[in-house]
Design a protein around this motif. Structure first.
Motif, PDB file in Angstrom:
ATOM      1  N   THR A  58      29.095  31.386  35.430  1.00 27.68           N
ATOM      2  CA  THR A  58      30.294  32.187  35.190  1.00 27.68           C
ATOM      3  C   THR A  58      30.356  33.305  36.214  1.00 27.68           C
ATOM      4  OG1 THR A  58      30.155  31.747  32.811  1.00 27.68           O
ATOM      5  CG2 THR A  58      31.569  33.558  33.514  1.00 27.68           C
ATOM      6  N   LEU A  59      31.454  33.347  36.946  1.00 27.55           N
ATOM      7  CA  LEU A  59      31.658  34.380  37.955  1.00 27.55           C
ATOM      8  C   LEU A  59      32.651  35.392  37.406  1.00 27.55           C
ATOM      9  CD1 LEU A  59      31.023  35.218  40.947  1.00 27.55           C
ATOM     10  CD2 LEU A  59      33.176  34.076  41.554  1.00 27.55           C
ATOM     11  N   TYR A  60      32.256  36.656  37.348  1.00 28.36           N
ATOM     12  CA  TYR A  60      33.100  37.724  36.827  1.00 28.36           C
ATOM     13  C   TYR A  60      33.805  38.419  37.995  1.00 28.36           C
ATOM     14  CZ  TYR A  60      30.838  37.033  32.332  1.00 28.36           C
ATOM     15  OH  TYR A  60      30.384  36.479  31.158  1.00 28.36           O
ATOM     16  N   VAL A  61      35.120  38.423  37.941  1.00 27.17           N
ATOM     17  CA  VAL A  61      35.926  38.937  39.048  1.00 27.17           C
ATOM     18  C   VAL A  61      37.092  39.745  38.514  1.00 27.17           C
ATOM     19  CG1 VAL A  61      35.345  36.973  40.545  1.00 27.17           C
ATOM     20  CG2 VAL A  61      37.379  36.865  39.093  1.00 27.17           C
ATOM     21  N   PHE A  62      37.775  40.435  39.438  1.00 26.83           N
ATOM     22  CA  PHE A  62      39.058  41.057  39.111  1.00 26.83           C
ATOM     23  C   PHE A  62      40.111  39.956  39.076  1.00 26.83           C
ATOM     24  CE2 PHE A  62      37.001  44.864  40.972  1.00 26.83           C
ATOM     25  CZ  PHE A  62      37.233  45.759  39.932  1.00 26.83           C
ATOM     26  N   ILE A  63      40.692  39.733  37.919  1.00 27.74           N
ATOM     27  CA  ILE A  63      41.723  38.706  37.772  1.00 27.74           C
ATOM     28  C   ILE A  63      42.367  38.891  36.406  1.00 27.74           C
ATOM     29  CG2 ILE A  63      40.279  36.919  36.705  1.00 27.74           C
ATOM     30  CD1 ILE A  63      41.673  34.870  38.542  1.00 27.74           C
ATOM     31  N   LYS A  81      36.324  36.488  48.240  1.00 25.12           N
ATOM     32  CA  LYS A  81      35.385  35.997  49.256  1.00 25.12           C
ATOM     33  C   LYS A  81      34.311  35.128  48.623  1.00 25.12           C
ATOM     34  CE  LYS A  81      31.597  37.874  52.067  1.00 25.12           C
ATOM     35  NZ  LYS A  81      30.979  39.140  52.593  1.00 25.12           N
ATOM     36  N   TRP A  82      33.684  35.615  47.545  1.00 25.11           N
ATOM     37  CA  TRP A  82      32.584  34.865  46.945  1.00 25.11           C
ATOM     38  C   TRP A  82      33.096  33.732  46.077  1.00 25.11           C
ATOM     39  CZ3 TRP A  82      28.309  35.176  49.277  1.00 25.11           C
ATOM     40  CH2 TRP A  82      27.947  36.354  49.921  1.00 25.11           C
ATOM     41  N   GLN A  83      34.254  33.904  45.472  1.00 25.77           N
ATOM     42  CA  GLN A  83      34.870  32.800  44.739  1.00 25.77           C
ATOM     43  C   GLN A  83      35.129  31.621  45.681  1.00 25.77           C
ATOM     44  OE1 GLN A  83      38.627  33.893  43.014  1.00 25.77           O
ATOM     45  NE2 GLN A  83      38.866  31.974  41.891  1.00 25.77           N
ATOM     46  N   THR A  84      35.608  31.926  46.869  1.00 26.82           N
ATOM     47  CA  THR A  84      35.890  30.884  47.860  1.00 26.82           C
ATOM     48  C   THR A  84      34.605  30.259  48.383  1.00 26.82           C
ATOM     49  OG1 THR A  84      37.886  32.096  48.529  1.00 26.82           O
ATOM     50  CG2 THR A  84      37.087  30.393  50.021  1.00 26.82           C
ATOM     51  N   ILE A  95      35.515  31.241  36.079  1.00 31.05           N
ATOM     52  CA  ILE A  95      35.699  32.665  36.310  1.00 31.05           C
ATOM     53  C   ILE A  95      36.192  33.335  35.037  1.00 31.05           C
ATOM     54  CG2 ILE A  95      36.096  32.489  38.790  1.00 31.05           C
ATOM     55  CD1 ILE A  95      39.068  32.593  38.259  1.00 31.05           C
ATOM     56  N   LEU A  96      35.819  34.596  34.887  1.00 35.13           N
ATOM     57  CA  LEU A  96      36.274  35.412  33.770  1.00 35.13           C
ATOM     58  C   LEU A  96      36.669  36.786  34.290  1.00 35.13           C
ATOM     59  CD1 LEU A  96      33.852  34.725  30.761  1.00 35.13           C
ATOM     60  CD2 LEU A  96      36.238  34.044  31.001  1.00 35.13           C
ATOM     61  N   PRO A  97      37.668  37.407  33.680  1.00 31.73           N
ATOM     62  CA  PRO A  97      38.063  38.760  34.109  1.00 31.73           C
ATOM     63  C   PRO A  97      36.987  39.781  33.755  1.00 31.73           C
ATOM     64  CG  PRO A  97      39.762  37.702  32.744  1.00 31.73           C
ATOM     65  CD  PRO A  97      38.516  36.889  32.603  1.00 31.73           C
ATOM     66  N   SER A  98      36.859  40.784  34.588  1.00 33.37           N
ATOM     67  CA  SER A  98      35.915  41.863  34.312  1.00 33.37           C
ATOM     68  C   SER A  98      36.330  43.084  35.128  1.00 33.37           C
ATOM     69  CB  SER A  98      34.487  41.433  34.655  1.00 33.37           C
ATOM     70  OG  SER A  98      33.553  42.394  34.208  1.00 33.37           O
ATOM     71  N   ASN A  99      35.485  44.113  35.110  1.00 30.47           N
ATOM     72  CA  ASN A  99      35.724  45.311  35.916  1.00 30.47           C
ATOM     73  C   ASN A  99      34.387  45.897  36.324  1.00 30.47           C
ATOM     74  OD1 ASN A  99      34.844  47.268  33.762  1.00 30.47           O
ATOM     75  ND2 ASN A  99      36.617  46.380  32.716  1.00 30.47           N
ATOM     76  N   ASN A 100      34.433  46.880  37.204  1.00 31.41           N
ATOM     77  CA  ASN A 100      33.189  47.448  37.732  1.00 31.41           C
ATOM     78  C   ASN A 100      32.326  48.068  36.642  1.00 31.41           C
ATOM     79  OD1 ASN A 100      33.660  46.734  40.401  1.00 31.41           O
ATOM     80  ND2 ASN A 100      34.751  48.619  40.869  1.00 31.41           N
ATOM     81  N   ALA A 107      29.501  46.909  40.373  1.00 34.84           N
ATOM     82  CA  ALA A 107      30.525  46.373  41.273  1.00 34.84           C
ATOM     83  C   ALA A 107      30.710  44.890  41.007  1.00 34.84           C
ATOM     84  CB  ALA A 107      30.142  46.611  42.730  1.00 34.84           C
ATOM     85  N   LEU A 108      31.919  44.425  41.238  1.00 33.47           N
ATOM     86  CA  LEU A 108      32.226  43.002  41.126  1.00 33.47           C
ATOM     87  C   LEU A 108      32.254  42.383  42.514  1.00 33.47           C
ATOM     88  CD1 LEU A 108      35.094  42.910  38.448  1.00 33.47           C
ATOM     89  CD2 LEU A 108      32.649  42.502  38.118  1.00 33.47           C
ATOM     90  N   PRO A 109      31.991  41.064  42.595  1.00 33.86           N
ATOM     91  CA  PRO A 109      31.703  40.162  41.487  1.00 33.86           C
ATOM     92  C   PRO A 109      30.222  40.111  41.153  1.00 33.86           C
ATOM     93  CG  PRO A 109      31.811  38.891  43.486  1.00 33.86           C
ATOM     94  CD  PRO A 109      32.101  40.322  43.879  1.00 33.86           C
ATOM     95  N   PHE A 110      29.902  39.504  40.010  1.00 30.65           N
ATOM     96  CA  PHE A 110      28.535  39.101  39.709  1.00 30.65           C
ATOM     97  C   PHE A 110      28.605  37.784  38.963  1.00 30.65           C
ATOM     98  CE2 PHE A 110      29.735  41.344  35.869  1.00 30.65           C
ATOM     99  CZ  PHE A 110      29.124  40.636  34.849  1.00 30.65           C
TER     100      PHE A 110
END
Length: 300
Positions: A58-63, A81-84, A95-100, A107-110
């Motif tokens: 699971t990748l946590y990103v701004f989305i 960048k890392w999602q790609t 992917i799941l939404p998250s914040n810093n 910091a995102l992502p993790f």
């Protein structure tokens, strides 16, 4: 010379059986600890949305929530960048939404790897600076290693000139205030006072980063966009006529880094009002084709 009686009085007696000296615990504290024993608290828990059992990473990103369900690109360059890159390496993930604030590293992502019950190691988050190693170790596709003596200089164009123009365009340009609010402010709070405070903090942070990067006392938008234009044209030259940077047979991390900016600048889903970056990028057809190629391959 002391008498025998004096020597008996000064001779040290038997040592106490318990601890003494600097390591002795005062009696009142010892009684207190017996009533309230010391506890070792566990590490901070993972985000509430993290399932106990994960079949895939699971990748946590701004989305946004809706875009995350569709697996669409993040609207944040670092996350995208890392999602790609994970897609390049053919790592299976969601992917799941998250914040810093929810990120263990701040910091995102993790990323959280696939897990099983009682597997402590699989519950350890992987920060962005270790995602390349994770992708290379767990991806189904091997990413070619294409060393280039000028790679650091090319990365500097992204990390400074293009990023500075990006920061100004999104965070500071008044024309893009509505877009900034839509992406980073409105999802946080409905309070007008809170939103105003967040807007102020975001703009001050962007200004500080630009000033630190440019080493100029003031921000000149015309200079920022001019330097971004030079950087894009230089990267267009580096790309040449090949599909990927450095004549590689497959896309790599640098391709993902470029795409993270070119896609978002050209993304029609983002309501850009100040479109100076998009106008600059339109002068680089090779970079546009590079962006379209990745968008097609990774987000068909």
């Amino acid at each position: 010379m002391p008498s025998e009686e004096t020597r008996d009085r000064t001779r040290p007696g038997p040592r106490p059986s318990g601890p003494s000296g600097w390591f002795a615990i005062p009696a009142p504290l010892a009684r207190l600890f017996k009533k309230f024993p010391l506890l070792t608290y566990p590490p901070n828990e993972l985000p509430a949305r993290s399932p106990d059992i994960r079949d895939v990473a699971t990748l946590y990103v701004f989305i946004s929530d809706s875009d995350a369900l569709k697996g669409l690109p993040s609207y944040n360059p670092s996350c995208l960048k890392w999602q790609t890159f994970l897609k390049f390496a053919r790592v299976e993930f969601r992917i799941l939404p998250s914040n810093n604030h929810a990120s263990p590293s701040g910091a995102l992502p993790f990323l959280l790897p696939p897990s099983q019950p009682n597997d402590v190691k699989s519950q350890t988050p992987i920060p962005s600076n270790k995602l390349e190693r994770y992708a290379l170790a767990h991806g189904a596709s091997k990413i070619p290693d294409v060393p280039n003596p000028r790679l650091e200089a090319y990365e500097s164009l992204l990390d400074h000139r293009i990023r500075n123009a990006w920061l100004y365009s999104l965070y500071i340009s008044p024309a893009n205030s509505a877009l900034l609010s839509q992406l980073y402010i409105a999802p946080v709070s409905r309070s007008a006072h809170v939103r105003t405070a967040i807007l102020y903090q975001l703009r001050r942070a962007a200004e500080a980063e630009i000033v630190r990067s440019t080493r100029r006392p003031a921000i000149d938008p015309a200079v920022l966009y001019s330097e971004a234009s030079e950087a894009f044209r230089a990267l267009e030259t580096v790309l040449g006529s090949g599909p990927w940077f450095f004549d590689s047979s497959e896309p790599g991390l640098f391709d993902a880094s470029i795409f993270a900016y070119t896609h978002l600048v050209l993304d029609e889903r983002l309501a850009w009002e100040d479109r100076r970056l998009a106008d600059i990028l339109k002068e680089c057809p090779g970079l546009i084709e590079h962006r379209d190629r990745i968008l097609h391959d990774c987000w068909e």
